[in-house]
Scaffold this motif. Structure first.
Motif, PDB file in Angstrom:
ATOM      1  N   ASN A  92       5.883   0.957  -7.909  1.00  0.00           N
ATOM      2  CA  ASN A  92       7.259   0.953  -8.387  1.00  0.00           C
ATOM      3  C   ASN A  92       7.807  -0.463  -8.397  1.00  0.00           C
ATOM      4  OD1 ASN A  92       8.752   0.509  -5.699  1.00  0.00           O
ATOM      5  ND2 ASN A  92       7.472   2.284  -5.254  1.00  0.00           N
ATOM      6  N   ILE A  93       8.813  -0.672  -9.223  1.00  0.00           N
ATOM      7  CA  ILE A  93       9.500  -1.959  -9.300  1.00  0.00           C
ATOM      8  C   ILE A  93      10.841  -1.852  -8.591  1.00  0.00           C
ATOM      9  CG2 ILE A  93      10.360  -3.750 -10.855  1.00  0.00           C
ATOM     10  CD1 ILE A  93       8.429  -2.545 -12.986  1.00  0.00           C
ATOM     11  N   ILE A  94      11.537  -0.759  -8.882  1.00  0.00           N
ATOM     12  CA  ILE A  94      12.743  -0.392  -8.144  1.00  0.00           C
ATOM     13  C   ILE A  94      12.366   0.759  -7.222  1.00  0.00           C
ATOM     14  CG2 ILE A  94      15.043   0.625  -8.362  1.00  0.00           C
ATOM     15  CD1 ILE A  94      15.341  -0.921 -10.974  1.00  0.00           C
ATOM     16  N   PRO A  95      12.757   0.729  -5.956  1.00  0.00           N
ATOM     17  CA  PRO A  95      12.302   1.728  -4.983  1.00  0.00           C
ATOM     18  C   PRO A  95      12.488   3.164  -5.463  1.00  0.00           C
ATOM     19  CG  PRO A  95      13.526   0.008  -3.872  1.00  0.00           C
ATOM     20  CD  PRO A  95      13.671  -0.246  -5.344  1.00  0.00           C
ATOM     21  N   GLY A  96      11.427   3.947  -5.309  1.00  0.00           N
ATOM     22  CA  GLY A  96      11.495   5.364  -5.598  1.00  0.00           C
ATOM     23  C   GLY A  96      11.274   5.740  -7.045  1.00  0.00           C
ATOM     24  N   ILE A  97      11.207   4.757  -7.945  1.00  0.00           N
ATOM     25  CA  ILE A  97      11.016   5.036  -9.371  1.00  0.00           C
ATOM     26  C   ILE A  97       9.611   4.591  -9.761  1.00  0.00           C
ATOM     27  CG2 ILE A  97      11.843   4.610 -11.710  1.00  0.00           C
ATOM     28  CD1 ILE A  97      14.578   4.006 -10.530  1.00  0.00           C
ATOM     29  N   SER A  98       8.741   5.559 -10.015  1.00  0.00           N
ATOM     30  CA  SER A  98       7.354   5.241 -10.335  1.00  0.00           C
ATOM     31  C   SER A  98       7.237   4.726 -11.760  1.00  0.00           C
ATOM     32  CB  SER A  98       6.473   6.483 -10.160  1.00  0.00           C
ATOM     33  OG  SER A  98       5.139   6.202 -10.541  1.00  0.00           O
ATOM     34  N   MET A 137      17.948  15.769  -2.426  1.00  0.00           N
ATOM     35  CA  MET A 137      16.513  15.615  -2.657  1.00  0.00           C
ATOM     36  C   MET A 137      16.171  14.263  -3.276  1.00  0.00           C
ATOM     37  SD  MET A 137      15.234  19.431  -3.729  1.00  0.00           S
ATOM     38  CE  MET A 137      15.790  20.867  -2.809  1.00  0.00           C
ATOM     39  N   LYS A 138      17.025  13.286  -3.045  1.00  0.00           N
ATOM     40  CA  LYS A 138      16.691  11.909  -3.385  1.00  0.00           C
ATOM     41  C   LYS A 138      16.039  11.252  -2.175  1.00  0.00           C
ATOM     42  CE  LYS A 138      20.234  10.890  -6.867  1.00  0.00           C
ATOM     43  NZ  LYS A 138      19.282  10.336  -7.862  1.00  0.00           N
ATOM     44  N   LEU A 139      15.274  10.194  -2.434  1.00  0.00           N
ATOM     45  CA  LEU A 139      14.613   9.509  -1.331  1.00  0.00           C
ATOM     46  C   LEU A 139      15.639   8.990  -0.332  1.00  0.00           C
ATOM     47  CD1 LEU A 139      11.648   7.386  -2.743  1.00  0.00           C
ATOM     48  CD2 LEU A 139      11.556   9.152  -0.981  1.00  0.00           C
ATOM     49  N   LEU A 140      15.475   9.389   0.902  1.00  0.00           N
ATOM     50  CA  LEU A 140      16.333   8.909   1.977  1.00  0.00           C
ATOM     51  C   LEU A 140      15.669   7.769   2.736  1.00  0.00           C
ATOM     52  CD1 LEU A 140      18.788   9.194   3.910  1.00  0.00           C
ATOM     53  CD2 LEU A 140      17.435  10.886   5.176  1.00  0.00           C
ATOM     54  N   LYS A 141      14.348   7.887   2.909  1.00  0.00           N
ATOM     55  CA  LYS A 141      13.645   6.908   3.739  1.00  0.00           C
ATOM     56  C   LYS A 141      12.167   6.906   3.391  1.00  0.00           C
ATOM     57  CE  LYS A 141      13.278   7.979   8.070  1.00  0.00           C
ATOM     58  NZ  LYS A 141      13.576   8.216   9.495  1.00  0.00           N
ATOM     59  N   ILE A 142      11.558   5.732   3.461  1.00  0.00           N
ATOM     60  CA  ILE A 142      10.107   5.587   3.344  1.00  0.00           C
ATOM     61  C   ILE A 142       9.625   4.843   4.580  1.00  0.00           C
ATOM     62  CG2 ILE A 142       8.200   4.535   2.085  1.00  0.00           C
ATOM     63  CD1 ILE A 142       9.744   4.868  -0.474  1.00  0.00           C
ATOM     64  N   ASP A 149       0.493  -0.996  16.775  1.00  0.00           N
ATOM     65  CA  ASP A 149       1.407  -0.068  16.118  1.00  0.00           C
ATOM     66  C   ASP A 149       2.480  -0.855  15.378  1.00  0.00           C
ATOM     67  OD1 ASP A 149       2.899   2.075  15.317  1.00  0.00           O
ATOM     68  OD2 ASP A 149       3.830   2.414  17.261  1.00  0.00           O
ATOM     69  N   TRP A 150       2.354  -0.932  14.052  1.00  0.00           N
ATOM     70  CA  TRP A 150       3.319  -1.655  13.229  1.00  0.00           C
ATOM     71  C   TRP A 150       3.880  -0.694  12.198  1.00  0.00           C
ATOM     72  CZ3 TRP A 150       5.665  -6.320  13.268  1.00  0.00           C
ATOM     73  CH2 TRP A 150       6.337  -6.721  12.111  1.00  0.00           C
ATOM     74  N   LYS A 151       5.207  -0.640  12.098  1.00  0.00           N
ATOM     75  CA  LYS A 151       5.848   0.279  11.165  1.00  0.00           C
ATOM     76  C   LYS A 151       6.948  -0.441  10.404  1.00  0.00           C
ATOM     77  CE  LYS A 151       6.449   4.574  12.192  1.00  0.00           C
ATOM     78  NZ  LYS A 151       6.871   5.874  12.763  1.00  0.00           N
ATOM     79  N   GLU A 152       6.993  -0.213   9.092  1.00  0.00           N
ATOM     80  CA  GLU A 152       8.061  -0.729   8.239  1.00  0.00           C
ATOM     81  C   GLU A 152       8.865   0.454   7.709  1.00  0.00           C
ATOM     82  OE1 GLU A 152       5.637  -4.655   6.601  1.00  0.00           O
ATOM     83  OE2 GLU A 152       6.057  -2.971   5.258  1.00  0.00           O
ATOM     84  N   ILE A 153      10.184   0.377   7.820  1.00  0.00           N
ATOM     85  CA  ILE A 153      11.055   1.492   7.445  1.00  0.00           C
ATOM     86  C   ILE A 153      12.064   1.017   6.412  1.00  0.00           C
ATOM     87  CG2 ILE A 153      12.690   3.223   8.270  1.00  0.00           C
ATOM     88  CD1 ILE A 153      11.420   2.864  11.058  1.00  0.00           C
ATOM     89  N   SER A 154      12.105   1.704   5.272  1.00  0.00           N
ATOM     90  CA  SER A 154      13.094   1.430   4.229  1.00  0.00           C
ATOM     91  C   SER A 154      14.011   2.641   4.112  1.00  0.00           C
ATOM     92  CB  SER A 154      12.417   1.152   2.886  1.00  0.00           C
ATOM     93  OG  SER A 154      11.596  -0.001   2.963  1.00  0.00           O
ATOM     94  N   THR A 155      15.312   2.412   4.230  1.00  0.00           N
ATOM     95  CA  THR A 155      16.307   3.488   4.145  1.00  0.00           C
ATOM     96  C   THR A 155      17.195   3.239   2.936  1.00  0.00           C
ATOM     97  OG1 THR A 155      16.285   3.668   6.558  1.00  0.00           O
ATOM     98  CG2 THR A 155      18.094   4.738   5.395  1.00  0.00           C
ATOM     99  N   PHE A 156      17.480   4.314   2.182  1.00  0.00           N
ATOM    100  CA  PHE A 156      18.185   4.179   0.913  1.00  0.00           C
ATOM    101  C   PHE A 156      19.578   4.813   0.991  1.00  0.00           C
ATOM    102  CE2 PHE A 156      13.624   4.504   0.223  1.00  0.00           C
ATOM    103  CZ  PHE A 156      13.372   3.285  -0.391  1.00  0.00           C
TER     104      PHE A 156
END
Length: 376
Positions: free
Chosen positions: A323-329, A175-180, A189-196
């Motif tokens: 967030n400054i570091i991904p996934g940490i609000s 249950m940690k962030l896998l992808k945004i 159609d423009w998409k940006e994908i971040s995978t962790f």
């Protein structure tokens, strides 16, 4: 001569009269044409642990005749499911009787303990019997909610006069962030994908960033590696095509909040130069109250922006929007005011919110934009 003229005129009038009569008859037949229009509505959703659910396909009027509607699954998801009638080779055949107000089929999700995120099933009309026609919306969307992620952030959409942006969250088995995924909902159609990626002890170790335009993936993916010291991320490095193009240093206050972030960019094969400095301040609850960013070039400060946040409410903010570091609000609660100062005047954004029955935020409103929040 007059007799001939009168005769010709009479024949012309008869011809016109016959033609009009024939057209009227054809129009009457067209207007009374017997067919039923299939109108797919909004997305229908079902929880993974809800059991079976009937999916309704409404008609514009009762079916004029009996027939068959074949639906084909064109996009599936990670959550397994069954259907009644049975789906064979991706096709569900629905029998319709004369006078039926709608067609329907049943979806039965397979309830398991696997984190599968939100599954969006898209069905299209594969074929229709005579007497049925497609409406304007040719696709049926059915969403299956993963009960393992119940209540967790799924997505939010920001709507402005210039377009809309949707951010979706996907999770791994822990249950940690896998992808945004950030999708720009404009005419293009423009998409940006971040995978962790995480280490064996569940620490963030890498992020890959890619972009897609009109379905085509960009050639160069960016990799960001994170380095830890004393249970804190103290450095990150950005790699493009095997070359370290930038790195960042993180500093912390006594409460382990990030207080400073310094970015360095590659300027020559072996030289990195200071590009940005960010300074962060927090209140006693750990909510960000000020962020100043300064752009540096050749040792000089070229520009500076200060963001301040005020009037935090007691409502929790489950979305890692800021967030400054991904996934940490860095905003554990919801701010009421944001002020933007770029040196030429201060812009003030007043936030108002709407909540569901459980007290979770579902909408944020400012004079310039509206944000809609959705949950698993």
């Amino acid at each position: 001569m007059k007799t001939i003229t009168k005769l010709g005129l009479s024949l012309l009038l008869i011809a016109i009269s016959f033609s009009c009569s024939e057209d009227d008859e054809m129009n009457t037949v067209t207007e009374n044409a017997a067919y039923t229009v299939i109108r797919f509505g909004e997305e229908q959703t079902i929880a993974e642990n809800e059991g079976q659910k009937e999916i309704i396909i409404p008609f514009d009027k009762a079916a004029h005749s009996s027939g068959q509607i074949d639906l084909k699954l064109i996009t599936g998801g990670a959550i397994m499911f069954q259907t009644i009638p049975e789906m064979i080779d991706g096709v569900i055949s629905l029998q319709v009787n004369e006078g039926d107000p709608f067609a329907s089929f049943t979806i039965i999700p397979i309830n398991d303990e696997i984190v599968s995120n939100f599954s969006s099933l898209i069905f299209s009309i594969n074929s229709l019997s005579e007497g049925f026609r497609k409406g304007n919306n040719n696709n049926l969307n059915v969403g299956i909610l993963d009960d393992e992620l119940s209540g967790m952030p799924r997505s939010y959409i920001i709507n402005t006069d210039n377009g809309s942006v949707m951010q979706e969250y996907f999770y791994n088995a822990e249950m940690k962030l896998l992808k945004i995924e950030n999708t720009f909902l404009n005419s293009w159609d423009w998409k940006e994908i971040s995978t962790f990626y995480y280490s064996e002890d569940s620490r963030l170790s890498k992020m890959t960033s890619t972009s897609k335009y009109d379905g085509m993936e960009a050639e160069n993916a960016t990799e960001t590696f994170y380095f830890w010291e004393n249970d804190l991320i103290t450095r990150s490095e950005r790699i493009v095509d095997g070359i370290k193009t930038a790195y960042t240093i993180y500093e912390y206050d006594n409460n382990k909040n990030i207080s400073k972030k310094t970015d360095y960019n590659l300027h020559s094969p072996e030289e990195y130069k200071l590009s940005y400095i960010y300074i962060y301040k927090y209140n006693e609850e750990g909510n960000l109250i000020e962020e100043s960013s300064s752009f540096h070039y050749e040792g000089n400060v070229e520009s500076k922006i200060i963001l301040t946040y005020e009037n935090y409410s007691s409502h929790l903010n489950p979305f890692p929007i800021k967030n400054i570091i991904p996934g940490i609000s860095v905003q554990k609660n919801l701010p009421g005011i944001m002020k933007y100062d770029a040196g030429d005047g201060i812009s003030i954004y007043n936030y108002t919110y709407e909540f569901d029955e459980e007290g979770k935020v579902i909408k944020r409103i400012t004079p310039y934009e509206t944000a809609i929040f959705a949950y698993h």
